[in-house]
Design a protein around this motif. Structure first.
Motif, PDB file in Angstrom:
ATOM      1  N   ILE A  65      68.938  59.760  46.335  1.00 34.04           N
ATOM      2  CA  ILE A  65      68.895  61.169  45.956  1.00 34.04           C
ATOM      3  C   ILE A  65      70.124  61.445  45.107  1.00 34.04           C
ATOM      4  O   ILE A  65      71.230  60.989  45.443  1.00 34.04           O
ATOM      5  CB  ILE A  65      68.782  62.122  47.169  1.00 34.04           C
ATOM      6  CG1 ILE A  65      68.529  63.556  46.691  1.00 34.04           C
ATOM      7  CG2 ILE A  65      69.980  62.008  48.084  1.00 34.04           C
ATOM      8  CD1 ILE A  65      68.042  64.495  47.790  1.00 34.04           C
ATOM      9  N   LYS A  66      69.927  62.147  43.964  1.00 34.07           N
ATOM     10  CA  LYS A  66      71.017  62.356  43.004  1.00 34.07           C
ATOM     11  C   LYS A  66      71.185  63.838  42.684  1.00 34.07           C
ATOM     12  O   LYS A  66      70.211  64.547  42.446  1.00 34.07           O
ATOM     13  CB  LYS A  66      70.743  61.610  41.698  1.00 34.07           C
ATOM     14  CG  LYS A  66      70.735  60.112  41.829  1.00 34.07           C
ATOM     15  CD  LYS A  66      70.434  59.464  40.494  1.00 34.07           C
ATOM     16  CE  LYS A  66      70.355  57.958  40.643  1.00 34.07           C
ATOM     17  NZ  LYS A  66      70.029  57.303  39.375  1.00 34.07           N
ATOM     18  N   PHE A  67      72.454  64.241  42.641  1.00 32.29           N
ATOM     19  CA  PHE A  67      72.847  65.578  42.221  1.00 32.29           C
ATOM     20  C   PHE A  67      73.815  65.384  41.069  1.00 32.29           C
ATOM     21  O   PHE A  67      74.771  64.631  41.190  1.00 32.29           O
ATOM     22  CB  PHE A  67      73.564  66.329  43.350  1.00 32.29           C
ATOM     23  CG  PHE A  67      72.730  66.483  44.585  1.00 32.29           C
ATOM     24  CD1 PHE A  67      72.018  67.645  44.793  1.00 32.29           C
ATOM     25  CD2 PHE A  67      72.652  65.465  45.534  1.00 32.29           C
ATOM     26  CE1 PHE A  67      71.246  67.792  45.930  1.00 32.29           C
ATOM     27  CE2 PHE A  67      71.888  65.612  46.661  1.00 32.29           C
ATOM     28  CZ  PHE A  67      71.178  66.774  46.867  1.00 32.29           C
ATOM     29  N   GLY A  68      73.601  66.046  39.950  1.00 36.43           N
ATOM     30  CA  GLY A  68      74.480  65.870  38.800  1.00 36.43           C
ATOM     31  C   GLY A  68      74.766  67.185  38.108  1.00 36.43           C
ATOM     32  O   GLY A  68      74.515  67.323  36.920  1.00 36.43           O
ATOM     33  N   ILE A  69      75.272  68.160  38.837  1.00 35.06           N
ATOM     34  CA  ILE A  69      75.462  69.504  38.301  1.00 35.06           C
ATOM     35  C   ILE A  69      76.938  69.868  38.352  1.00 35.06           C
ATOM     36  O   ILE A  69      77.576  69.764  39.394  1.00 35.06           O
ATOM     37  CB  ILE A  69      74.637  70.523  39.108  1.00 35.06           C
ATOM     38  CG1 ILE A  69      73.163  70.140  39.051  1.00 35.06           C
ATOM     39  CG2 ILE A  69      74.865  71.933  38.607  1.00 35.06           C
ATOM     40  CD1 ILE A  69      72.314  70.807  40.064  1.00 35.06           C
ATOM     41  N   GLY A  70      77.467  70.309  37.217  1.00 38.36           N
ATOM     42  CA  GLY A  70      78.845  70.796  37.190  1.00 38.36           C
ATOM     43  C   GLY A  70      79.824  69.777  37.715  1.00 38.36           C
ATOM     44  O   GLY A  70      79.885  68.653  37.238  1.00 38.36           O
ATOM     45  N   CYS A  71      80.567  70.154  38.727  1.00 35.02           N
ATOM     46  CA  CYS A  71      81.583  69.239  39.264  1.00 35.02           C
ATOM     47  C   CYS A  71      81.021  68.368  40.374  1.00 35.02           C
ATOM     48  O   CYS A  71      81.736  67.554  40.942  1.00 35.02           O
ATOM     49  CB  CYS A  71      82.797  70.019  39.750  1.00 35.02           C
ATOM     50  SG  CYS A  71      82.432  71.115  41.116  1.00 35.02           S
ATOM     51  N   THR A  72      79.748  68.528  40.713  1.00 33.17           N
ATOM     52  CA  THR A  72      79.153  67.729  41.777  1.00 33.17           C
ATOM     53  C   THR A  72      78.275  66.653  41.158  1.00 33.17           C
ATOM     54  O   THR A  72      77.193  66.934  40.660  1.00 33.17           O
ATOM     55  CB  THR A  72      78.307  68.619  42.720  1.00 33.17           C
ATOM     56  OG1 THR A  72      79.135  69.654  43.226  1.00 33.17           O
ATOM     57  CG2 THR A  72      77.751  67.811  43.870  1.00 33.17           C
ATOM     58  N   ALA A  73      78.772  65.430  41.163  1.00 31.93           N
ATOM     59  CA  ALA A  73      77.973  64.284  40.725  1.00 31.93           C
ATOM     60  C   ALA A  73      77.891  63.349  41.920  1.00 31.93           C
ATOM     61  O   ALA A  73      78.808  62.586  42.194  1.00 31.93           O
ATOM     62  CB  ALA A  73      78.603  63.600  39.531  1.00 31.93           C
ATOM     63  N   VAL A  74      76.811  63.459  42.670  1.00 33.59           N
ATOM     64  CA  VAL A  74      76.658  62.709  43.915  1.00 33.59           C
ATOM     65  C   VAL A  74      75.370  61.919  43.859  1.00 33.59           C
ATOM     66  O   VAL A  74      74.327  62.430  43.449  1.00 33.59           O
ATOM     67  CB  VAL A  74      76.631  63.671  45.131  1.00 33.59           C
ATOM     68  CG1 VAL A  74      76.357  62.918  46.414  1.00 33.59           C
ATOM     69  CG2 VAL A  74      77.937  64.437  45.228  1.00 33.59           C
ATOM     70  N   SER A  75      75.457  60.668  44.278  1.00 32.65           N
ATOM     71  CA  SER A  75      74.283  59.816  44.401  1.00 32.65           C
ATOM     72  C   SER A  75      74.359  59.159  45.772  1.00 32.65           C
ATOM     73  O   SER A  75      75.342  58.481  46.086  1.00 32.65           O
ATOM     74  CB  SER A  75      74.272  58.758  43.296  1.00 32.65           C
ATOM     75  OG  SER A  75      73.142  57.934  43.426  1.00 32.65           O
ATOM     76  N   LEU A  76      73.352  59.405  46.594  1.00 35.26           N
ATOM     77  CA  LEU A  76      73.312  58.835  47.942  1.00 35.26           C
ATOM     78  C   LEU A  76      72.143  57.863  48.027  1.00 35.26           C
ATOM     79  O   LEU A  76      71.051  58.163  47.547  1.00 35.26           O
ATOM     80  CB  LEU A  76      73.145  59.948  48.978  1.00 35.26           C
ATOM     81  CG  LEU A  76      74.197  61.055  48.956  1.00 35.26           C
ATOM     82  CD1 LEU A  76      73.784  62.208  49.853  1.00 35.26           C
ATOM     83  CD2 LEU A  76      75.552  60.509  49.363  1.00 35.26           C
ATOM     84  N   GLN A  77      72.384  56.712  48.640  1.00 38.30           N
ATOM     85  CA  GLN A  77      71.341  55.699  48.729  1.00 38.30           C
ATOM     86  C   GLN A  77      71.226  55.200  50.155  1.00 38.30           C
ATOM     87  O   GLN A  77      72.223  55.003  50.830  1.00 38.30           O
ATOM     88  CB  GLN A  77      71.648  54.523  47.806  1.00 38.30           C
ATOM     89  CG  GLN A  77      70.573  53.448  47.846  1.00 38.30           C
ATOM     90  CD  GLN A  77      70.851  52.315  46.870  1.00 38.30           C
ATOM     91  OE1 GLN A  77      71.507  52.514  45.862  1.00 38.30           O
ATOM     92  NE2 GLN A  77      70.325  51.146  47.172  1.00 38.30           N
ATOM     93  N   GLY A  78      69.983  54.982  50.598  1.00 35.28           N
ATOM     94  CA  GLY A  78      69.749  54.398  51.914  1.00 35.28           C
ATOM     95  C   GLY A  78      68.618  55.091  52.636  1.00 35.28           C
ATOM     96  O   GLY A  78      68.170  56.166  52.261  1.00 35.28           O
ATOM     97  N   SER A  79      68.178  54.455  53.714  1.00 35.46           N
ATOM     98  CA  SER A  79      67.062  55.012  54.481  1.00 35.46           C
ATOM     99  C   SER A  79      67.535  55.944  55.592  1.00 35.46           C
ATOM    100  O   SER A  79      66.740  56.664  56.167  1.00 35.46           O
ATOM    101  CB  SER A  79      66.215  53.882  55.070  1.00 35.46           C
ATOM    102  OG  SER A  79      67.030  53.065  55.888  1.00 35.46           O
ATOM    103  N   SER A  80      68.841  55.943  55.877  1.00 33.91           N
ATOM    104  CA  SER A  80      69.335  56.783  56.981  1.00 33.91           C
ATOM    105  C   SER A  80      70.365  57.810  56.490  1.00 33.91           C
ATOM    106  O   SER A  80      71.338  58.092  57.178  1.00 33.91           O
ATOM    107  CB  SER A  80      69.943  55.895  58.070  1.00 33.91           C
ATOM    108  OG  SER A  80      71.005  55.132  57.531  1.00 33.91           O
TER     109      SER A  80
END
Length: 182
Positions: A113-128
């Motif tokens: 799941i990826k968030f790429g807005i403004g100062c929040t650039a987060v990418s989380l990976q995994g099943s849990s």
């Protein structure tokens, strides 16, 4: 010039005591005040009186700043020659948003799941995935009670991308948590 300036919180109209009111001036063609004239402080009712002789070659402006409110650099015109003006300056309360992201329907360890807005650039990976983080909008704080904010993020499962839409209305001087279960 005689102007009663009131500083209030946006939408709630709650007076903001001890706010700094900056009086500036600028040439009529500029549209903004670029030269600081004086600084005043509002009283416990969020009000201050500006009663000074002015130079008629300039337009005068008022803007307000105070901690825990977003500095939007908005300047309100003080009308030259007008007496007993009532000017209201609205400030936006700082508000914060945490996103709680949880993979409730995992496919495998490559779920993203990826968030790429403004100062929040987060990418989380995994099943849990079960994570919470501070979210922001091209700065740090959101403007409380300003508007309903609408966003989207991208989820990838089994090599299929899906958009996830979410909305929230931040509360003034508070932190809300928005849950995204995907």
């Amino acid at each position: 010039m005689d102007a009663k300036i009131k500083v209030v919180e946006y939408k709630t109209e709650k007076p903001i005591p001890y706010a700094t009111v900056i009086i500036t001036r600028g040439k009529p063609s500029s549209g903004i005040g670029t030269q600081q004239v004086t600084t005043l402080t509002t009283n416990e009712n969020g009000e201050v009186l500006y009663n000074e002789k002015i130079d008629k070659e300039y337009f005068y402006y008022a803007q307000a700043k105070v901690d825990k409110y977003i500095d939007n650099n908005a300047q309100n015109v003080l009308v030259p020659g007008e007496r007993c003006q009532d000017v209201t300056l609205e400030l936006y309360a700082e508000s914060y948003v945490k996103l709680h992201v949880k993979n409730v329907n995992p496919f495998n360890m490559y779920d993203v799941i990826k968030f790429g807005i403004g100062c929040t650039a987060v990418s989380l990976q995994g099943s849990s995935i079960d994570s919470t983080f501070l979210f922001c909008d091209y700065g740090f704080a959101f403007m409380g009670n300003f508007e309903l904010y609408n966003y989207a993020c991208i989820s990838t499962k089994n090599n299929i991308d899906s958009a996830i839409y979410f909305s929230f209305l931040p509360k003034p001087h508070d932190t809300i948590t928005v849950s995204i279960n995907y």
